[in-house]
Scaffold this active site. Structure first.
Site, mmCIF file in Angstrom:
data_model
loop_
_atom_site.group_PDB
_atom_site.id
_atom_site.type_symbol
_atom_site.label_atom_id
_atom_site.label_comp_id
_atom_site.label_asym_id
_atom_site.label_seq_id
_atom_site.Cartn_x
_atom_site.Cartn_y
_atom_site.Cartn_z
ATOM 1 N N ASP A 79 -30.535 -16.450 36.798
ATOM 2 C CA ASP A 79 -30.979 -15.711 37.975
ATOM 3 C C ASP A 79 -31.875 -16.563 38.866
ATOM 4 O OD1 ASP A 79 -31.122 -13.412 39.573
ATOM 5 O OD2 ASP A 79 -33.037 -12.849 38.688
ATOM 6 N N GLY A 80 -31.781 -16.329 40.175
ATOM 7 C CA GLY A 80 -32.666 -16.987 41.119
ATOM 8 C C GLY A 80 -31.990 -18.007 42.010
ATOM 9 N N ASN A 138 -22.377 -7.339 41.458
ATOM 10 C CA ASN A 138 -22.456 -8.388 42.483
ATOM 11 C C ASN A 138 -21.312 -8.291 43.494
ATOM 12 O OD1 ASN A 138 -23.753 -11.052 40.329
ATOM 13 N ND2 ASN A 138 -24.810 -9.450 41.466
ATOM 14 N N ARG A 186 -22.232 -7.367 47.071
ATOM 15 C CA ARG A 186 -22.851 -8.295 48.014
ATOM 16 C C ARG A 186 -21.927 -8.519 49.218
ATOM 17 N NH1 ARG A 186 -25.530 -12.994 44.083
ATOM 18 N NH2 ARG A 186 -26.992 -11.602 42.996
ATOM 19 N N ARG A 223 -30.008 -17.617 44.674
ATOM 20 C CA ARG A 223 -30.114 -17.309 46.104
ATOM 21 C C ARG A 223 -31.534 -17.553 46.614
ATOM 22 N NH1 ARG A 223 -27.664 -11.617 47.602
ATOM 23 N NH2 ARG A 223 -29.029 -10.932 45.887
#
Length: 226
Positions: free
Chosen positions: A2-3, A50, A53, A5
């Site tokens: 995660d992280g 997701n 998105r 973006r």
């Protein structure tokens, strides 16, 4: 993982560049795991939710996945030299046809490898995994493969998308303190859970080393609860 973006935004880049950086960090982490003798690794590559998105980001992620799955299976020195076996865990019916073909290629290309097992959860959610396992149980009862009296924890566990062995350590990067619907069944037993306040592309060997040391220190008390 995660992280990605937020990592890109912090550097004033487009979101897809963060995902590319995340892939290269994954390659590093797999090398570290292999050097340390870790035999089973699962990564949360793409959550089912997701798909909500932006179409542009989802399309970029699917293109990246198609490219990197084939690259990982066919050209990666780690896979070739150390016999990594790739397993795609998740609801692949949700994938575009060309991405699904790339996933199948990666599995078929590495199916006889006997080194580290890499479970790529894509697209995945724990609730979908558990629901699918329960559907398989009811279908097997209907077919006479399984007796109602034999429905137990093991019957469900053996039908999960992420195969065993039992989960030892679960790591969530990016500073978020939540599971985000990942490996809920597997983490419910004796998993050692760590939340790390660092974006996935910034995750280093030092972070990993500290987690392993703290797990070793806690191992005795974890086993006593089993």
């Amino acid at each position: 993982m995660d992280g990605n973006r937020r990592y890109a935004r912090k550097r004033h880049r487009i979101a897809s560049s963060g995902h590319v950086s995340g892939f290269y960090r994954l390659a590093n982490v797999l090398e570290w795991c292999n050097d340390l003798g870790i035999q089973n690794v699962s990564v949360f590559a793409f959550a089912i939710n997701n798909f909500s998105r932006s179409p542009e980001e989802v399309s970029a992620l699917m293109s990246l996945a198609k490219e990197k799955l084939r690259e990982l299976a066919d050209k990666s020195s780690l896979v070739k030299q150390h016999g990594v076996r790739i397993i795609i865990a998740g609801n692949r019916d949700l994938l575009p046809g060309d991405v699904r073909e790339a996933a199948e290629f990666a599995e078929e290309k590495t199916q006889h490898n006997r080194g580290m097992r890499l479970n790529i959860c894509f697209p995945y959610s724990a609730t979908d995994e558990i629901s699918a396992a329960i559907r398989k149980v009811t279908e097997d009862v209907r077919k006479g493969v399984l007796s109602e009296n034999d429905i137990d924890e093991q019957a469900i566990e053996s039908r999960l998308q992420i195969p065993g062995p039992p989960l030892d350590i679960l790591v969530r990067t990016s500073g978020q303190i939540r599971f985000s619907n990942y490996m809920l069944w597997q983490s419910a037993k004796l998993a050692y859970i760590r939340f790390v306040d660092v974006f996935w592309p910034d995750f280093s060997f030092f972070h990993m080393f500290c987690i392993l040391i703290s797990w070793q220190l806690a191992y005795k008390s974890i086993k006593q609860r089993s």
